[in-house]
Design a protein around this motif. Structure first.
Motif, short mmCIF file in Angstrom:
data_model
loop_
_atom_site.label_atom_id
_atom_site.label_comp_id
_atom_site.label_asym_id
_atom_site.label_seq_id
_atom_site.Cartn_x
_atom_site.Cartn_y
_atom_site.Cartn_z
N PRO A 112 0.85 -1.18 0.00
CA PRO A 112 0.00 0.00 0.00
C PRO A 112 0.89 1.24 0.00
N TRP A 113 0.52 2.23 -0.79
CA TRP A 113 1.32 3.45 -0.90
C TRP A 113 0.37 4.63 -0.75
N GLY A 114 0.14 5.00 0.51
CA GLY A 114 -0.84 6.02 0.85
C GLY A 114 -0.53 7.41 0.33
N PHE A 115 0.72 7.68 -0.03
CA PHE A 115 1.08 9.01 -0.53
C PHE A 115 0.32 9.36 -1.80
N SER A 116 0.00 8.32 -2.59
CA SER A 116 -0.74 8.54 -3.84
C SER A 116 -2.02 7.70 -3.89
N SER A 117 -2.49 7.24 -2.74
CA SER A 117 -3.71 6.41 -2.66
C SER A 117 -3.60 5.20 -3.57
N THR A 118 -2.46 4.58 -3.58
CA THR A 118 -2.13 3.52 -4.53
C THR A 118 -1.85 2.20 -3.83
N GLN A 119 -2.17 1.11 -4.51
CA GLN A 119 -1.68 -0.21 -4.14
C GLN A 119 -0.65 -0.55 -5.21
N MET A 120 0.61 -0.57 -4.84
CA MET A 120 1.69 -0.88 -5.78
C MET A 120 1.84 -2.39 -5.88
N ILE A 121 1.89 -2.91 -7.11
CA ILE A 121 2.03 -4.33 -7.35
C ILE A 121 3.29 -4.54 -8.18
N GLY A 122 4.25 -5.28 -7.62
CA GLY A 122 5.55 -5.42 -8.25
C GLY A 122 5.69 -6.69 -9.08
N PHE A 123 6.41 -6.57 -10.18
CA PHE A 123 6.65 -7.68 -11.10
C PHE A 123 8.10 -7.70 -11.56
N TRP A 124 8.57 -8.89 -11.88
CA TRP A 124 9.83 -9.09 -12.59
C TRP A 124 9.47 -9.45 -14.02
N ALA A 125 10.28 -9.01 -14.97
CA ALA A 125 10.08 -9.38 -16.38
C ALA A 125 11.44 -9.42 -17.06
N ASP A 126 11.50 -10.17 -18.13
CA ASP A 126 12.73 -10.28 -18.91
C ASP A 126 12.54 -9.63 -20.27
N LEU A 127 13.62 -9.08 -20.79
CA LEU A 127 13.61 -8.47 -22.10
C LEU A 127 13.23 -9.51 -23.15
N ASP A 128 12.46 -9.10 -24.14
CA ASP A 128 12.07 -9.97 -25.24
C ASP A 128 12.45 -9.28 -26.54
N GLY A 129 13.72 -9.40 -26.94
CA GLY A 129 14.15 -8.81 -28.20
C GLY A 129 15.18 -7.71 -28.01
N ASP A 130 15.06 -6.69 -28.84
CA ASP A 130 16.02 -5.59 -28.90
C ASP A 130 16.07 -4.83 -27.57
N GLU A 131 17.27 -4.53 -27.10
CA GLU A 131 17.42 -3.83 -25.82
C GLU A 131 17.55 -2.31 -25.95
N THR A 132 17.31 -1.78 -27.15
CA THR A 132 17.41 -0.34 -27.34
C THR A 132 16.29 0.38 -26.59
N ILE A 133 16.67 1.29 -25.72
CA ILE A 133 15.70 2.06 -24.93
C ILE A 133 15.29 3.29 -25.72
N THR A 134 13.98 3.47 -25.84
CA THR A 134 13.41 4.67 -26.46
C THR A 134 12.53 5.33 -25.41
N LEU A 135 13.00 6.45 -24.85
CA LEU A 135 12.31 7.10 -23.73
C LEU A 135 11.08 7.88 -24.14
N ASP A 136 10.07 7.81 -23.30
CA ASP A 136 8.95 8.74 -23.37
C ASP A 136 9.39 9.96 -22.57
#
Length: 176
Positions: A112-136
């Motif tokens: 629970p993250w009361g600062f933003s009224s949020t329930q944070m849910i954490g995940f692990w994931a692995d890269l699937d393909g090209d590792e080039t980062i394109t930022l928003d």
């Protein structure tokens, strides 16, 4: 303290009924606000959000938010949208924020993250393909692949993001 802040904001924002406008009061049986006129009930708002540690071998994606002046890195995070599963949110946020496809999405834990009224849910994931980062650039000012040995130690790993970063740094992240 964070839960108290969450509740204080919620009570303050729900003093009047959203249906008819009459005063609302705290319910006597449950944590809710009840309209004194039409009897409508409103429960505390909790917004689900994900955080995801994207890995590629001994590297992890770390980011810095565009709108915050903090020296600390964070993981990819974002709010769940209406009609979206948690896994769909993980995939969407990875693609939107850093332009990466991911696979092997695995649940880590939540907080629970009361600062933003949020329930944070954490995940692990692995890269699937090209590792080039394109930022928003509207969301992030930095996004990098960082070697495990270079991940900064979290001096205060009490939040889910920094707990997961610390697990990765120490080599205690799930290997499956």
């Amino acid at each position: 303290g964070a839960t108290a802040l969450h509740l204080w904001r919620w009570y303050r924002a729900n003093q009047f009924c959203g249906c008819c406008g009459a005063p609302a009061c705290r319910d006597i049986k449950e944590r809710a606000m009840r309209c004194t006129a039409c009897n409508a009930v409103v429960y505390p708002v909790i917004s689900p959000a994900i955080v995801v540690a994207i890995r590629n071998g001994d590297k992890i994606v770390l980011t810095k938010y565009a709108d915050r002046e903090t020296p600390r890195y964070a993981l990819i995070a974002g709010f769940v949208e209406i009609g979206e599963t948690l896994e769909d949110t993980v995939r969407r946020e990875a693609m939107e924020e850093v332009g990466l496809r991911i696979k092997n999405i695995r649940y880590h834990g939540n907080q629970p993250w009361g600062f933003s009224s949020t329930q944070m849910i954490g995940f692990w994931a692995d890269l699937d393909g090209d590792e080039t980062i394109t930022l928003d650039r509207n969301e992030l000012k930095e996004g990098v692949w960082m070697q495990r040995k270079d991940v900064p130690e979290s001096p205060n790993a009490h939040d889910l993001t920094h707990t997961m970063m610390e697990l990765f740094r120490r080599g205690l992240d799930p290997k499956d």
